[in-house]
Design a protein around this motif. Structure first.
Motif, PDB file in Angstrom:
ATOM      1  N   GLU A 311       0.683  -1.219  -0.138  1.00  0.00           N
ATOM      2  CA  GLU A 311       0.117   0.059   0.061  1.00  0.00           C
ATOM      3  C   GLU A 311       0.753   1.143   0.073  1.00  0.00           C
ATOM      4  O   GLU A 311       0.206   2.271  -0.366  1.00  0.00           O
ATOM      5  N   ARG A 312       2.106   1.124   0.572  1.00  0.00           N
ATOM      6  CA  ARG A 312       2.978   2.360   0.414  1.00  0.00           C
ATOM      7  C   ARG A 312       3.343   2.578  -0.874  1.00  0.00           C
ATOM      8  O   ARG A 312       3.836   3.627  -1.386  1.00  0.00           O
ATOM      9  N   LEU A 313       3.094   1.740  -1.963  1.00  0.00           N
ATOM     10  CA  LEU A 313       3.188   2.015  -3.539  1.00  0.00           C
ATOM     11  C   LEU A 313       2.301   3.131  -3.744  1.00  0.00           C
ATOM     12  O   LEU A 313       2.700   4.034  -4.617  1.00  0.00           O
ATOM     13  N   ALA A 314       1.065   3.481  -3.289  1.00  0.00           N
ATOM     14  CA  ALA A 314       0.164   4.335  -3.581  1.00  0.00           C
ATOM     15  C   ALA A 314       0.755   5.814  -3.497  1.00  0.00           C
ATOM     16  O   ALA A 314       0.764   6.685  -3.974  1.00  0.00           O
ATOM     17  N   ASP A 315       1.457   5.709  -2.142  1.00  0.00           N
ATOM     18  CA  ASP A 315       1.969   6.879  -1.619  1.00  0.00           C
ATOM     19  C   ASP A 315       3.306   7.350  -2.584  1.00  0.00           C
ATOM     20  O   ASP A 315       3.383   8.525  -3.006  1.00  0.00           O
ATOM     21  N   LEU A 316       4.183   6.368  -3.088  1.00  0.00           N
ATOM     22  CA  LEU A 316       5.163   6.664  -3.955  1.00  0.00           C
ATOM     23  C   LEU A 316       4.703   7.134  -5.381  1.00  0.00           C
ATOM     24  O   LEU A 316       5.091   7.852  -6.033  1.00  0.00           O
ATOM     25  N   ASP A 317       3.358   6.450  -5.628  1.00  0.00           N
ATOM     26  CA  ASP A 317       2.886   6.906  -7.005  1.00  0.00           C
ATOM     27  C   ASP A 317       2.332   8.292  -6.838  1.00  0.00           C
ATOM     28  O   ASP A 317       2.684   9.136  -7.990  1.00  0.00           O
ATOM     29  N   LEU A 319       3.528  10.394  -5.187  1.00  0.00           N
ATOM     30  CA  LEU A 319       4.728  11.713  -5.109  1.00  0.00           C
ATOM     31  C   LEU A 319       5.400  11.667  -6.643  1.00  0.00           C
ATOM     32  O   LEU A 319       5.615  12.713  -7.081  1.00  0.00           O
ATOM     33  N   ALA A 320       5.582  10.594  -7.326  1.00  0.00           N
ATOM     34  CA  ALA A 320       6.169  10.405  -8.564  1.00  0.00           C
ATOM     35  C   ALA A 320       5.185  11.196  -9.674  1.00  0.00           C
ATOM     36  O   ALA A 320       5.772  12.042 -10.345  1.00  0.00           O
ATOM     37  N   ASN A 321       3.792  11.219  -9.498  1.00  0.00           N
ATOM     38  CA  ASN A 321       3.024  11.726 -10.279  1.00  0.00           C
ATOM     39  C   ASN A 321       3.002  13.405 -10.009  1.00  0.00           C
ATOM     40  O   ASN A 321       2.862  14.202 -10.857  1.00  0.00           O
ATOM     41  N   ARG A 322       3.372  13.713  -8.737  1.00  0.00           N
ATOM     42  CA  ARG A 322       3.287  15.027  -8.409  1.00  0.00           C
ATOM     43  C   ARG A 322       4.696  15.839  -8.901  1.00  0.00           C
ATOM     44  O   ARG A 322       4.523  17.182  -9.290  1.00  0.00           O
ATOM     45  N   LEU A 323       5.570  14.888  -9.013  1.00  0.00           N
ATOM     46  CA  LEU A 323       6.954  15.537  -9.436  1.00  0.00           C
ATOM     47  C   LEU A 323       6.713  15.605 -10.920  1.00  0.00           C
ATOM     48  O   LEU A 323       7.212  16.796 -11.421  1.00  0.00           O
ATOM     49  N   LEU A 324       6.187  14.622 -11.475  1.00  0.00           N
ATOM     50  CA  LEU A 324       5.859  14.940 -13.106  1.00  0.00           C
ATOM     51  C   LEU A 324       5.095  16.266 -13.277  1.00  0.00           C
ATOM     52  O   LEU A 324       5.101  16.873 -14.336  1.00  0.00           O
ATOM     53  N   HIS A 325       4.194  16.240 -12.644  1.00  0.00           N
ATOM     54  CA  HIS A 325       3.181  17.468 -12.456  1.00  0.00           C
ATOM     55  C   HIS A 325       3.969  18.713 -12.550  1.00  0.00           C
ATOM     56  O   HIS A 325       3.752  19.636 -13.319  1.00  0.00           O
ATOM     57  N   HIS A 326       4.831  18.722 -11.773  1.00  0.00           N
ATOM     58  CA  HIS A 326       5.792  19.987 -11.590  1.00  0.00           C
ATOM     59  C   HIS A 326       6.725  20.019 -12.695  1.00  0.00           C
ATOM     60  O   HIS A 326       6.896  21.219 -13.370  1.00  0.00           O
ATOM     61  N   LEU A 327       7.140  19.037 -13.217  1.00  0.00           N
ATOM     62  CA  LEU A 327       8.256  19.095 -14.393  1.00  0.00           C
ATOM     63  C   LEU A 327       7.530  19.294 -15.782  1.00  0.00           C
ATOM     64  O   LEU A 327       8.007  20.220 -16.564  1.00  0.00           O
ATOM     65  N   THR A 347      -4.930   3.384  -7.939  1.00  0.00           N
ATOM     66  CA  THR A 347      -4.496   3.935  -6.430  1.00  0.00           C
ATOM     67  C   THR A 347      -4.583   5.323  -6.218  1.00  0.00           C
ATOM     68  O   THR A 347      -4.729   6.035  -6.984  1.00  0.00           O
ATOM     69  N   LEU A 348      -4.402   5.507  -5.018  1.00  0.00           N
ATOM     70  CA  LEU A 348      -4.620   7.059  -4.670  1.00  0.00           C
ATOM     71  C   LEU A 348      -3.661   7.284  -3.347  1.00  0.00           C
ATOM     72  O   LEU A 348      -3.770   6.701  -2.488  1.00  0.00           O
ATOM     73  N   GLY A 349      -2.784   8.110  -3.498  1.00  0.00           N
ATOM     74  CA  GLY A 349      -2.169   8.823  -2.161  1.00  0.00           C
ATOM     75  C   GLY A 349      -2.951   9.413  -1.427  1.00  0.00           C
ATOM     76  O   GLY A 349      -3.844  10.352  -1.925  1.00  0.00           O
ATOM     77  N   PRO A 350      -2.353   9.809  -0.150  1.00  0.00           N
ATOM     78  CA  PRO A 350      -3.338  10.563   0.803  1.00  0.00           C
ATOM     79  C   PRO A 350      -3.220  12.170   0.511  1.00  0.00           C
ATOM     80  O   PRO A 350      -4.237  12.863   0.678  1.00  0.00           O
ATOM     81  N   ALA A 351      -2.063  12.509  -0.326  1.00  0.00           N
ATOM     82  CA  ALA A 351      -2.063  13.910  -0.319  1.00  0.00           C
ATOM     83  C   ALA A 351      -2.887  14.229  -1.818  1.00  0.00           C
ATOM     84  O   ALA A 351      -3.526  15.249  -1.751  1.00  0.00           O
ATOM     85  N   GLU A 352      -3.151  13.182  -2.602  1.00  0.00           N
ATOM     86  CA  GLU A 352      -3.663  13.352  -3.851  1.00  0.00           C
ATOM     87  C   GLU A 352      -5.274  13.819  -3.484  1.00  0.00           C
ATOM     88  O   GLU A 352      -5.713  14.499  -4.068  1.00  0.00           O
ATOM     89  N   LEU A 353      -5.701  12.812  -2.629  1.00  0.00           N
ATOM     90  CA  LEU A 353      -7.088  13.048  -2.085  1.00  0.00           C
ATOM     91  C   LEU A 353      -7.391  14.486  -1.769  1.00  0.00           C
ATOM     92  O   LEU A 353      -8.275  14.804  -1.826  1.00  0.00           O
TER      93      LEU A 353
END
Length: 760
Positions: A311-317, A319-327, A347-353
């Motif tokens: 489930e920590r994979l959702a958190d990593l996803d 984060l990676a999506n957020r970094l891509l968003h910035h890039l 999947t969904l991370g807590p910050a994305e929600l």
């Protein structure tokens, strides 16, 4: 491929191929022509006699879409189920497979229509995007060839390009799908899942799609890309800090306990270091490198058996999506959302929600997910219904479809007909009215019609859960899961940190009792800062009190913190996963040592101490009489107890509904436990899924239970049930069910409730 021992020259050939692919995709060729050109380019560059592209179709099978080297007539005729053959296994595992002697491989599947008899070696690489397998690229050679690491990496990078082209529409394999699939998307549908947080929500389907399409794979200037990455990582970290200090989020208090883990990932130098290496060694752009590491991390972590780690994979996803968003500078173009919408994601991370408007968001549907996911904990705090493990939901639902999320019954209604939608809307409205009615009467005690008092308590894991206890009018906290704060921190909290946490819990309980369960880690709950050893049966492995007794310093520190936090007040503490009386006595001895230690140094002791055990292991049932001489109270953990009694993994969706908690055998077991503890004068409670369902709770009361603990949102319905129940009558009725040979007596109990006007 030349220069296979020279990493630079090997990559140089692949860079050349990638540029050729780019140029080719800019032409006006048809999709099929592009596929044919692609396999020809790959085969020529890699010195392979065969190159084939297989695409994933609805129904989980792979179809040969293009080939150079196999018989042309096999295209769109050869199909492999996911997991069948080397290509199918490559798709199932989402991992590359390099085989020097393919015909002798145990997974080899011969297809005579392809004419592949002469080819001995094979390299297959999955085409991945956002964790989904879109297809497989495979190369074959006549000789027994050993494909080296550079060749595997080169083909993986080409697969990345194809995945992005597919996502961007330049190479649309979806255009090859059958017309019948479009017709399916017009019909009403019902999808089963797993409740992660109860409730109902209705709204338009909105996909959690950040619009990430990577158009630039090859770096023009490597140093410039590294500098760009470093600058963007700093920007992202700053934006996360700003998000966590927003007034609406900061006001949630212990919501930050979950989100701090997210911040920890953002600060992980190892993660950024891997991305930097992909830029320098692979010659990629920053965004392509992020995508590469994201794909590799997904593949690696998806094979881990530990549910919490997965489930920590959702958190990593996230984060990676957020970094891509910035890039990719995607923050400026955010689409307007419907007034009422349900969010769909793999999947969904807590910050994305937290990025979404909570007033408009009515629920979350995930293809994956589990109750241990951080996003589930955040959803609970927001009182947001969420359902996970909805297979193929992203392909069975279209953007804008009307969906009804019924998490309480593990189901999603897609495109319901008007009459069904009206009924469901009425149900949602009725639930809201019932909650308001019961909340207005929260001071009413859960006393039965025959004047018997039933104690209704709540299960909590974070401080932010405690206000819900008061709102529901519960008697106290029947289960405080102390492991949750341990699981979301970057390091082990020391005694002072734990003391402060438990003191706050006692303060916020405002005099109501709080039963603290000592650390129940291990199994599916792994501390991120602990190294762990994979176990074949983690639920029955090294966990809970077994860890506490093997690592007494850890348990003693927690007990020391609890003693100090409850100074001058009542301390209720219970030990989990007790399998025999001797284990409880050993744990109690550690508590006595800490009490003596605190007394020696002049500390203030708790005014009163109650020590109990969790009954989760069936073996303990046969030691109840000697155990009752040692404990002050006993709490049945029905979730673990029933999975051990029925020998079923409660996380296995195939078995989720196979056995019923309302079987005669379970009820007889519960009656025996209640009778034994009552004779011994030991307080008994139950915390688990059974307590929170009115029909199951009614049965437990009929078995002799007078104290139940459940999520706060389930207390009102339980209270209404108790206030409409005659306890002596249900006890007598239960007695007549205990010797039945039936799979379940649920229908009999439902009929009883209907006849006796019990509100369930």
């Amino acid at each position: 491929m030349t220069g296979k021992n020279d990493k630079t020259s090997a990559w140089g050939g692949s860079r050349r191929l990638l540029k050729l692919l780019r140029d080719q995709m800019k032409g006006k060729s048809t999709n099929q022509e592009r596929l044919a050109q692609t396999v020809n380019l790959i085969a020529r560059d890699m010195n392979a006699e065969v190159c084939s592209i297989y695409v994933m179709r609805r129904g989980e099978y792979l179809e040969l879409a293009a080939t150079m080297g196999l018989k042309p007539e096999a295209v769109y005729q050869t199909r492999l189920h996911k997991g069948e053959g080397i290509v199918g296994q490559c798709a199932a595992l989402a991992l590359p497979m390099a085989v020097s002697d393919a015909p002798r491989h145990p997974n080899f599947a011969y297809r005579p229509e392809t004419g592949e008899e002469p080819y001995q070696s094979m390299l297959g690489v999955p085409i991945l995007r956002s964790g989904r397998v879109l297809g497989v690229i495979a190369v074959q050679n006549v000789t027994h060839r050993h494909y080296d690491e550079e060749e595997v990496e080169a083909l993986e990078t080409i697969a990345m390009v194809l995945a992005e082209l597919i996502a961007g529409g330049a190479l649309s394999v979806s255009a090859l799908e059958a017309e019948s699939s479009k017709e399916e998307l017009e019909k009403p549908d019902r999808i089963k899942g797993l409740c992660l947080n109860e409730g109902m929500g209705i709204g338009e389907a909105v996909f959690h799609n950040r619009g990430i399409v990577i158009n630039r794979i090859i770096a023009d200037d490597i140093d410039e890309e590294v500098e760009r990455l470093e600058k963007t990582v700093k920007e992202m970290r700053s934006s996360i800090d700003e998000m966590l200090t927003r007034t609406d989020i900061a006001a949630m208090g212990e919501q930050r306990e979950v989100l701090e883990t997210y911040r920890m990932f953002a600060e992980d130098r190892g993660w950024v270091g891997k991305i930097t290496e992909a830029i320098r060694v692979g010659g990629m752009t920053a965004e392509a490198a992020v995508q590469k590491i994201q794909n590799e991390t997904r593949s690696r972590m998806s094979k881990i058996s530990d549910p919490y780690l997965r489930e920590r994979l959702a958190d990593l996803d996230d984060l990676a999506n957020r970094l891509l968003h910035h890039l990719l500078d995607l923050d400026e173009d955010k689409p307007e959302l419907p007034d009422e919408f349900v969010l769909l994601a793999r999947t969904l991370g807590p910050a994305e929600l937290l990025d979404y408007d909570w007033d408009r968001l009515k629920g979350v549907i995930l293809e994956e997910g589990s109750p241990t996911a951080h996003v589930a904990l955040v959803a609970q705090a927001l009182e947001l219904p969420i359902i996970g493990r909805c297979r193929d939901v992203l392909t069975r639902v279209r953007e804008g479809d009307m969906v009804v999320l019924d998490a309480s019954h593990d189901q999603v209604f897609v495109r319901p007909k008007d009459d069904v939608l009206r009924t469901l809307r009425t149900s949602v409205k009725d639930k809201k009215l019932r909650w308001e009615e019961v909340s207005a009467a929260k001071e009413l005690a859960p006393v039965s019609l025959d004047n018997q008092r039933i104690s209704l308590n709540v299960n909590v894991g974070l401080l932010m859960d405690l206000p819900h206890m008061h709102a529901a009018g519960a008697d106290g906290v029947g289960l405080y899961r102390t492991e949750v704060p341990f699981m979301v921190r970057k390091s082990l909290p020391d005694v002072s940190e734990q003391t402060e946490l438990y003191r706050k819990a006692m303060d916020r309980a405002e005099g109501k009792p709080v039963v603290f369960r000592t650390l129940d880690v291990g199994g599916d709950k792994v501390l991120p800062y602990w190294s762990s050893i994979a176990e074949e049966n983690p639920a029955m492995g090294w966990r809970a009190i077994r860890i506490g007794l093997d690592r007494p310093a850890l348990l003693r520190q927690q007990l020391r913190a609890l003693i100090r936090a409850c100074a001058g007040r009542q301390l209720d503490v219970m030990f989990p996963m007790i399998s025999e009386t001797a284990e409880f006595k050993a744990a109690r001895a550690l508590l006595d040592r800490e009490l003596e230690r605190e007394k020696t140094i002049g500390g203030t002791l708790p005014e009163k101490i109650r020590v109990g055990a969790m009954l989760e292991v069936p073996a303990l049932i046969w030691q109840l009489i000697p155990l009752c001489k040692e404990v002050d109270f006993l709490s049945v953990g029905s979730n673990d107890l029933l999975q051990f009694v029925f020998a079923t993994d409660r996380g296995n969706t195939r078995l989720a509904r196979r056995y019923d908690a309302l079987s005669p055998g379970v009820l007889k077991m519960m009656r025996n436990i209640a009778e034994t503890t009552h004779k011994a004068g030991v307080d008994l409670s139950l915390c688990g899924d059974m307590a929170g369902q009115p029909i199951e709770a009614m049965a437990l009361i009929g078995c002799g239970f007078k104290s139940l603990s459940m999520p706060a949102q389930q207390v009102p319905d339980a209270k209404k049930m108790v206030r409409s129940l005659n306890v002596d009558s249900i006890k007598e009725f239960i007695t007549g069910l205990l010797e039945k040979p039936d799979h379940s007596v649920r229908s009999e109990l439902e009929n009883y409730a209907k006849t006796a006007n019990v509100v369930i």
